[in-house]
Design an enzyme around this catalytic site. Sequence first.
Site, PDB file in Angstrom:
ATOM      1  N   GLU A   1       0.854  -1.195   0.000  1.00 46.33           N
ATOM      2  CA  GLU A   1       0.000   0.000   0.000  1.00 46.33           C
ATOM      3  C   GLU A   1       0.889   1.245   0.000  1.00 46.33           C
ATOM      4  O   GLU A   1       1.556   1.543   0.976  1.00 46.33           O
ATOM      5  CB  GLU A   1      -0.916  -0.013   1.244  1.00 46.33           C
ATOM      6  CG  GLU A   1      -1.747   1.254   1.385  1.00 46.33           C
ATOM      7  CD  GLU A   1      -2.586   1.298   2.667  1.00 46.33           C
ATOM      8  OE1 GLU A   1      -2.839   0.235   3.279  1.00 46.33           O
ATOM      9  OE2 GLU A   1      -2.984   2.406   3.076  1.00 46.33           O
TER      10      GLU A   1
ATOM     11  N   LYS B   1     -11.090  -1.419   5.473  1.00 47.64           N
ATOM     12  CA  LYS B   1      -9.937  -1.153   6.341  1.00 47.64           C
ATOM     13  C   LYS B   1     -10.525  -0.667   7.668  1.00 47.64           C
ATOM     14  O   LYS B   1     -11.428   0.173   7.661  1.00 47.64           O
ATOM     15  CB  LYS B   1      -9.092  -0.057   5.695  1.00 47.64           C
ATOM     16  CG  LYS B   1      -7.980   0.507   6.579  1.00 47.64           C
ATOM     17  CD  LYS B   1      -7.086   1.421   5.753  1.00 47.64           C
ATOM     18  CE  LYS B   1      -5.941   1.993   6.577  1.00 47.64           C
ATOM     19  NZ  LYS B   1      -4.863   2.506   5.718  1.00 47.64           N
TER      20      LYS B   1
ATOM     21  N   ARG C   1       0.583  10.260   0.434  1.00 47.89           N
ATOM     22  CA  ARG C   1       0.948  11.356   1.339  1.00 47.89           C
ATOM     23  C   ARG C   1       2.151  12.139   0.848  1.00 47.89           C
ATOM     24  O   ARG C   1       2.523  13.134   1.450  1.00 47.89           O
ATOM     25  CB  ARG C   1       1.286  10.793   2.717  1.00 47.89           C
ATOM     26  CG  ARG C   1       0.105  10.183   3.411  1.00 47.89           C
ATOM     27  CD  ARG C   1       0.425  10.054   4.878  1.00 47.89           C
ATOM     28  NE  ARG C   1       0.071   8.746   5.367  1.00 47.89           N
ATOM     29  CZ  ARG C   1       0.516   8.250   6.511  1.00 47.89           C
ATOM     30  NH1 ARG C   1       1.350   8.935   7.252  1.00 47.89           N
ATOM     31  NH2 ARG C   1       0.122   7.076   6.910  1.00 47.89           N
TER      32      ARG C   1
ATOM     33  N   THR D   1      -4.481   6.159   1.357  1.00 46.19           N
ATOM     34  CA  THR D   1      -4.827   7.577   1.574  1.00 46.19           C
ATOM     35  C   THR D   1      -5.618   8.163   0.401  1.00 46.19           C
ATOM     36  O   THR D   1      -5.516   9.353   0.117  1.00 46.19           O
ATOM     37  CB  THR D   1      -3.573   8.457   1.840  1.00 46.19           C
ATOM     38  OG1 THR D   1      -2.519   7.649   2.357  1.00 46.19           O
ATOM     39  CG2 THR D   1      -3.868   9.533   2.871  1.00 46.19           C
TER      40      THR D   1
END
Length: 212
Positions: free
Chosen positions: A48, A136, A52, A76
């Site tokens: 993953e 998640k 960011r 994200t």
Amino acid sequence: MTMTTQWKLQPTDVFQSSKLVPVMVIENIQDAVPLAKALVAGGIKVLEVTLRTDCALEAIAAIAREVPEALVGAGTVMNRKQLAEVEAAGAKFAISPGASRDLLIAGKESSIPLIPGVASISEVMKGLELGYTEFKFFPAEASGGVAALKAFSGPLNGVVFCPTGGIGVHNYKDYLALKNVACVGGSWMAPADLVNQGQWQQITDICQQTLA
Ligand SMILES: O=C(O)C(=O)C[C@H](O)[C@H](O)COP(=O)(O)O
């Protein structure tokens, strides 16, 4: 209203490919491929890459191209635009820390599966209404951890989670022992200091030790 999808891969395929999902924060593009290779060498298949950092999309594209044995996704992902961007970059799946209704709908319309972030039963219910069953659980430790997930398993039959946030070598097995947990995510497998120093072998060792 359950929405049908054209997903090329199912969220269950992602969940079943790896018990551990490293959360990668890539500051320098030249680290992307060596880090992915170090994680794969450590026995990890699902990666993953968080959105960011400025080079995140480029990192996803590089890993998709150069490390084909990995299943690389984006983390994200906060909105429809970012979802389209990661899809175009070659991400095989997308993960979000939380979910707006528009993101949930965009996820269903995408060609790649979205694994939406949730922290409460109400959020799971909003996802279930659109046909999502894999989520998640974030931030896992701060949102009640193992005890919360145990409680979720009563009413939320058939819903499966990838808890992330505050998980590490000390507690990941407690999560994996739960019947509604398929895999766990975390940054402990790709710590920023080791990435910055290019300590790829140490990263491989952490993964192997965790999986042992
Ligand atoms: O950026 C995102 O989308 C996130 O969801 C956050 C990460 O998953 C967590 O920050 C990982 O948590 P730690 O393993 O406790 O470091």
